[in-house]
Design a protein around this motif. Structure first.
Motif, PDB file in Angstrom:
ATOM      1  N   GLY A 317       0.781  -1.133  -0.206  1.00  0.00           N
ATOM      2  CA  GLY A 317      -0.082   0.212   0.029  1.00  0.00           C
ATOM      3  C   GLY A 317       0.969   1.045  -0.037  1.00  0.00           C
ATOM      4  O   GLY A 317       0.365   2.254  -0.036  1.00  0.00           O
ATOM      5  N   ARG A 318       2.085   1.234  -0.096  1.00  0.00           N
ATOM      6  CA  ARG A 318       3.179   2.368  -0.091  1.00  0.00           C
ATOM      7  C   ARG A 318       3.074   3.114   1.142  1.00  0.00           C
ATOM      8  O   ARG A 318       3.404   4.374   1.198  1.00  0.00           O
ATOM      9  N   GLY A 319       2.474   2.280   2.213  1.00  0.00           N
ATOM     10  CA  GLY A 319       2.545   3.245   3.416  1.00  0.00           C
ATOM     11  C   GLY A 319       3.893   3.516   4.171  1.00  0.00           C
ATOM     12  O   GLY A 319       3.974   4.497   4.709  1.00  0.00           O
ATOM     13  N   GLY A 320       4.672   2.443   3.941  1.00  0.00           N
ATOM     14  CA  GLY A 320       5.956   2.676   4.498  1.00  0.00           C
ATOM     15  C   GLY A 320       6.586   3.895   3.608  1.00  0.00           C
ATOM     16  O   GLY A 320       7.445   4.689   4.286  1.00  0.00           O
ATOM     17  N   GLU A 321       6.379   4.033   2.384  1.00  0.00           N
ATOM     18  CA  GLU A 321       6.877   5.095   1.655  1.00  0.00           C
ATOM     19  C   GLU A 321       6.549   6.648   2.108  1.00  0.00           C
ATOM     20  O   GLU A 321       7.301   7.526   2.273  1.00  0.00           O
ATOM     21  N   GLU A 322       5.241   6.546   2.426  1.00  0.00           N
ATOM     22  CA  GLU A 322       4.442   7.651   2.716  1.00  0.00           C
ATOM     23  C   GLU A 322       4.848   8.246   4.218  1.00  0.00           C
ATOM     24  O   GLU A 322       5.096   9.509   4.580  1.00  0.00           O
ATOM     25  N   ALA A 323       5.176   6.984   5.390  1.00  0.00           N
ATOM     26  CA  ALA A 323       5.381   7.256   6.345  1.00  0.00           C
ATOM     27  C   ALA A 323       6.762   7.793   6.379  1.00  0.00           C
ATOM     28  O   ALA A 323       7.411   8.807   7.399  1.00  0.00           O
ATOM     29  N   GLU A 324       7.712   7.316   5.708  1.00  0.00           N
ATOM     30  CA  GLU A 324       9.358   7.796   5.654  1.00  0.00           C
ATOM     31  C   GLU A 324       9.346   9.193   5.175  1.00  0.00           C
ATOM     32  O   GLU A 324      10.126   9.984   5.771  1.00  0.00           O
ATOM     33  N   TYR A 325       8.394   9.638   4.117  1.00  0.00           N
ATOM     34  CA  TYR A 325       8.337  11.075   3.699  1.00  0.00           C
ATOM     35  C   TYR A 325       7.975  12.081   4.787  1.00  0.00           C
ATOM     36  O   TYR A 325       8.565  13.203   5.238  1.00  0.00           O
TER      37      TYR A 325
END
Length: 465
Positions: A317-325
């Motif tokens: 869900g690309r949640g990890g990418e968004e959380a890193e941002y």
């Protein structure tokens, strides 16, 4: 009106204090309706030749006025001209219909108990925590269901919710004077309720409660908003977690994906700003960079933002990418997990992901491929006969996937299943083998979203009798 014609209702709360309300009928059903009215400071007039013991007692307590037998049409219509509501509660259908027609000719709202067709309004099941009222209605179609729903909701409501509403009403003008901005006031009250406010009211300490409210107001300042990365679950709105629902009902802005149903989005607070940022194959409406920038933009405005994703945000869900941002931008965020598509769809289909007789591990993969690129999956890790393979977004590559697994060593008879729109009422399931699953999916006209499960666990599928 045709017997099958739907009756549409619009819910309102009607002010009746100081009003006249007429009740036609003197039996137990009439008394039951009057019980709902006697604490609302209305003048209740009962027309009936004889009345039940409960109504006699209410009359002795000055709660109702007994008007005697019904007058003639002209006199009755003249009498009700200034009344607010009329209830008709006799066991004579023909008589009820006649009185209902008289009332409707005067444009006074009328309720014929247990007969919506003769009524211009109906009374719902009510949970009363004065001044908090919760009304539950099935439009007169299923009164028993009303009561069942009430039984579910009522235990969830703290007994002090009425006191909380009274306190907030008492100091509403004071807060408005100190915080003229509507958005700021709403956030203050949310902080009050999510903090110590509710518990202080429950302890009956109004002074401490007001001191706490003053402290919150004095220290109030606009700051960064908060982002919640929320998993909406596999599709069924009832599989939303309580935390997810809380976030949806407190959000100012919701950025949502493609596969979320209208039933889930309907649970978002009514005045929240909904922004569609969904991605479909070959139709990337909003890029990931733009989504990140939107999250930052609304956070800098002090908004409560929900990034709502199907399943769980951290599983494809690309949640990890968004959380890193957000972490790198120093923006506060919360992570609200959701029931994953793998877990939810498998369970709803009766397929265990692990089974001590045949599957001790589970490997979750994506079958999605970049345009014009081959499927890139860890083939060696997949070739374990004591493992379940769960493949997201594998519809387009299913035929190739099954063929490759057979080439690399699985028997063509190895069990496999496909699930379309798992957990939803329109869920479709086919079970087969690596040899025929792609063909079955085509025959049954499967469309995304589809989850693929491969392994011996498919043979252990359970179906309730």
């Amino acid at each position: 009106m045709d017997a099958n014609e739907a009756i549409n209702y619009f819910p309102i709360t009607l002010r009746i204090d100081g009003s006249r309300i007429v009740v036609v009928g003197g039996g137990n059903i009439a008394a039951r309706k009057i019980r709902l009215l006697i604490n609302k400071n209305a003048k209740i007039e009962v027309f009936a030749k004889t009345v039940c013991p409960e109504l006699k007692q209410l009359h002795q307590n000055n709660c109702v006025e007994l008007m005697g037998e019904m007058p003639l049409q002209a006199e009755f219509k003249n009498h009700i001209k200034t009344c607010r509501l009329v209830f008709i509660a006799t066991n004579d259908h023909v008589y009820n219909k006649k009185i209902s027609q008289w009332v409707m000719e005067t444009n006074i709202p009328v309720c014929v108990v247990d007969n919506p067709k003769l009524s211009s309004f109906i009374t719902p099941a009510i949970i009363d925590r004065d001044p908090v009222l919760i009304a539950i209605s099935t439009g007169g179609a299923a009164p028993v269901l009303n009561r069942k729903i009430r039984q579910v909701i009522e235990p969830l409501l703290n007994q002090s919710v009425g006191k909380i509403a009274q306190f907030m009403g008492k100091y509403r003008t004071w807060v408005k004077k100190h915080l003229p901005n509507t958005c700021e006031r709403r956030k203050l009250w949310e902080a009050f309720l999510d903090g110590q406010g509710s518990s202080l009211i429950e302890s009956n300490n109004e002074k401490k409660c007001f001191d706490y409210l003053k402290a919150l107001t004095k220290n109030y300042k606009t700051s960064f908003g908060e982002i919640a990365l929320v998993g909406a679950g596999p599709g069924d709105p009832d599989l939303l977690t309580l935390k997810a629902l809380h976030c949806l009902q407190n959000a100012d802005v919701v950025l949502h994906d493609h596969l979320l149903s209208s039933e889930i989005l309907n649970r978002v607070r009514r005045d929240a700003h909904l922004i569609y940022v969904g991605k479909q194959k070959k139709k990337h409406t909003v890029s990931q960079k733009e989504i990140n920038e939107l999250l930052q933009f609304y956070a800098y405005q002090g908004k409560k933002v929900v990034r709502l994703k199907g399943g769980d945000p951290f599983i494809f869900g690309r949640g990890g990418e968004e959380a890193e941002y957000l972490m790198n931008a120093h923006i506060p965020f919360r992570l609200i997990p959701g029931i994953s598509a793998a877990n939810g769809c498998a369970s709803a289909s009766g397929i265990p992901l692990t089974h001590r007789d045949c599957a001790q591990t589970c490997l979750i993969l994506t079958g999605h491929t970049q345009e014009k690129k081959p499927l890139d999956v860890p083939w060696e890790s997949m070739m374990n006969p004591h493992q379940t393979l769960v493949i997201y977004m594998g519809l387009g590559s299913l035929d190739f996937l099954c063929q490759e697994l057979v080439k690399k060593g699985f028997p063509s008879s190895w069990p496999a299943a496909a699930i379309e729109k798992g957990t939803l009422p329109e869920q479709k399931i086919v079970t087969g083998t690596l040899e025929n699953l792609a063909k079955l999916v085509t025959q049954h006209h499967f469309e995304s979203p589809v989850l693929i499960i491969i392994g011996q666990v498919v043979s252990h599928r359970v179906i309730s009798p």
